[in-house]
Design a protein around this motif. Structure first.
Motif, short mmCIF file in Angstrom:
data_model
loop_
_atom_site.label_atom_id
_atom_site.label_comp_id
_atom_site.label_asym_id
_atom_site.label_seq_id
_atom_site.Cartn_x
_atom_site.Cartn_y
_atom_site.Cartn_z
N GLU A 27 -6.96 -52.85 5.04
CA GLU A 27 -6.66 -52.11 3.82
C GLU A 27 -7.51 -50.84 3.73
OE1 GLU A 27 -6.95 -52.65 -1.02
OE2 GLU A 27 -6.19 -54.34 0.19
N ARG A 31 -6.05 -47.09 3.16
CA ARG A 31 -6.49 -46.16 2.11
C ARG A 31 -7.00 -44.85 2.73
NH1 ARG A 31 -7.45 -48.44 -3.05
NH2 ARG A 31 -7.09 -50.70 -3.12
N THR A 103 -5.25 -49.53 -7.40
CA THR A 103 -6.16 -48.41 -7.56
C THR A 103 -6.23 -48.05 -9.05
OG1 THR A 103 -6.66 -46.15 -6.84
CG2 THR A 103 -4.35 -46.70 -7.21
#
Length: 416
Positions: A27, A31, A103
């Motif tokens: 992950e 990102r 987020t």
């Protein structure tokens, strides 16, 4: 060899149902790819015109004050839009193992929206504590919430059987309808907790534009309709009011010689005035609409005042000297009152002999309805007036009360 092929085929067929091999590093790499490598800028809109879908999730009605004309609800919005810059669905490295990540508004572009009819806080909806879900196809879902207190124009005509429609108006802050298209997708009641005073009835969504500085801003209104639960007001306002108003009738049942007639009428009037002061605290103070209940209260108060004045007149007639002649207008009124209210009075009439009409026989009292030639006494006038006023008050009170109650009930059960 065949066994190996069979096991390989079985593994490939079951692979989609196996748990995704999620790792923190995977992950983090995603990102980095989306926000750093691709140079994502959160101040840039993803499209020339971004379609925003808005849904209101209603949790509870905190208050709906028709006295202050405000509504407060607890809930949250669900905003959905698409940002293709945050899509990794075509990247085989991440699309299987990472279906979505979360987020905040500090890292992605969010629409600038505001509740424009708020009376507590007029500002852009913004809070870093509310996370945003980013799906692998670039769909973002943002659910900011709070207590929204808005202005609500109420109609108090049928209070306490009233139905109120209040709105939560959402519009963009700065963005025009060329840059953002705002659409209402509905009102979600999955987690709604009922209110003790108001029952949720229905909702509707209206779309419009708001002119500002020569530009048109998109705007949607979530219109919430609530129906009052009238049981409390019926038990504590309407029934006591009707019972208290009915006491004005019975002042005309007291004998004038009892000495309590005037005291009773004044006590009833004062009691009604005190109760009216208590009830007025619950009746909305607005001049836009007049509550039917307020009109009923004024009529009942006027009846109480008039009953005091009529009691004074009846006592004046009762204590008039016997040698004082009864005015013709009062005789005519007693005659009409006896006919209208079917009153039998013990009147003194002159009875003449059939053989010799010139010889007057002895006057005697004959129970008969009075007529214009009857010789009435002041006590008989008092008796006729008391009976007539009692019956008139009782009928008038019944008619007015039925009209008001039926009007309120019919409106309440037909406007659904």
């Amino acid at each position: 060899m065949n066994m190996r092929i069979f096991l390989l085929t079985l593994f490939l067929s079951l692979a989609p149902f196996c748990e995704a091999a999620f790792t923190h590093s995977l992950e983090n790499d995603l990102r980095t790819l989306l926000f750093t490598t691709n140079s994502y800028n959160r101040f840039t809109r993803p499209l020339g015109q971004v379609p925003i879908s808005a849904e209101l999730n209603l949790l509870t009605l905190t208050s709906l004050s028709i006295k202050d004309q405000t509504m407060a609800i607890a809930g949250y919005f669900t905003f959905v839009w698409t940002d293709n810059r945050l899509s990794w669905i075509s990247d085989a490295t991440y699309n299987t193992d990472i279906p979505a990540f979360y987020t905040t508004q500090d890292y992605v572009w969010i629409p600038s929206l505001s509740v424009t009819n708020s009376i507590s806080d007029i500002a852009v909806i913004s809070d870093n504590t509310f996370i945003i879900r980013v799906a692998k196809d670039g769909t973002l879902k943002w659910t900011p919430g709070g207590i929204y207190q808005t202005q609500c124009t109420t109609d108090v005509t049928y209070y306490p059987f009233d139905i109120q429609t209040c709105s939560v108006t959402l519009t963009t802050w700065g963005y025009t309808n060329i840059e953002i298209s705002l659409t209402g997708s509905g009102v979600d009641l999955s987690y709604y907790e009922p209110n003790g005073e108001w029952d949720f009835s229905s909702y509707s969504i209206t779309s419009s534009t708001r002119a500002h500085g020569g530009n048109s801003l998109p705007q949607i209104s979530f219109n919430l309709t609530f129906r009052r639960r009238p049981t409390f007001q019926i038990m504590n306002t309407i029934i006591p009011m009707i019972l208290l108003a009915s006491l004005s009738c019975f002042v005309f049942q007291l004998p004038p010689d009892s000495g309590e007639k005037m005291g009773y009428s004044l006590t009833t009037l004062l009691a009604f005035a005190v109760y009216l002061t208590l009830v007025s605290g619950n009746i909305p103070t607005t001049s836009i609409n007049t509550a039917t209940l307020s009109v009923y209260l004024i009529i009942m108060l006027a009846m109480g005042v008039i009953s005091v004045l009529l009691t004074i007149y009846v006592l004046k007639c009762h204590h008039s000297p016997e040698d004082r002649p009864i005015p013709n207008y009062l005789k005519k009124f007693c005659f009409l009152a006896s006919k209208i209210a079917f009153i039998d009075a013990c009147c003194k009439q002159k009875i003449y002999s059939i053989d010799d009409p010139e010889i007057e026989s002895k006057s005697k009292e004959v129970p008969k309805s009075p007529n214009e030639d009857s010789e009435l006494s002041w006590p008989e006038v008092t008796r006729i007036l008391d009976k007539f006023f009692f019956r008139f008050y009782a009928v008038f009170l019944l008619i007015v009360t039925l009209c008001v109650v039926l009007t309120l009930i019919i409106h309440y059960y037909t406007d659904r």
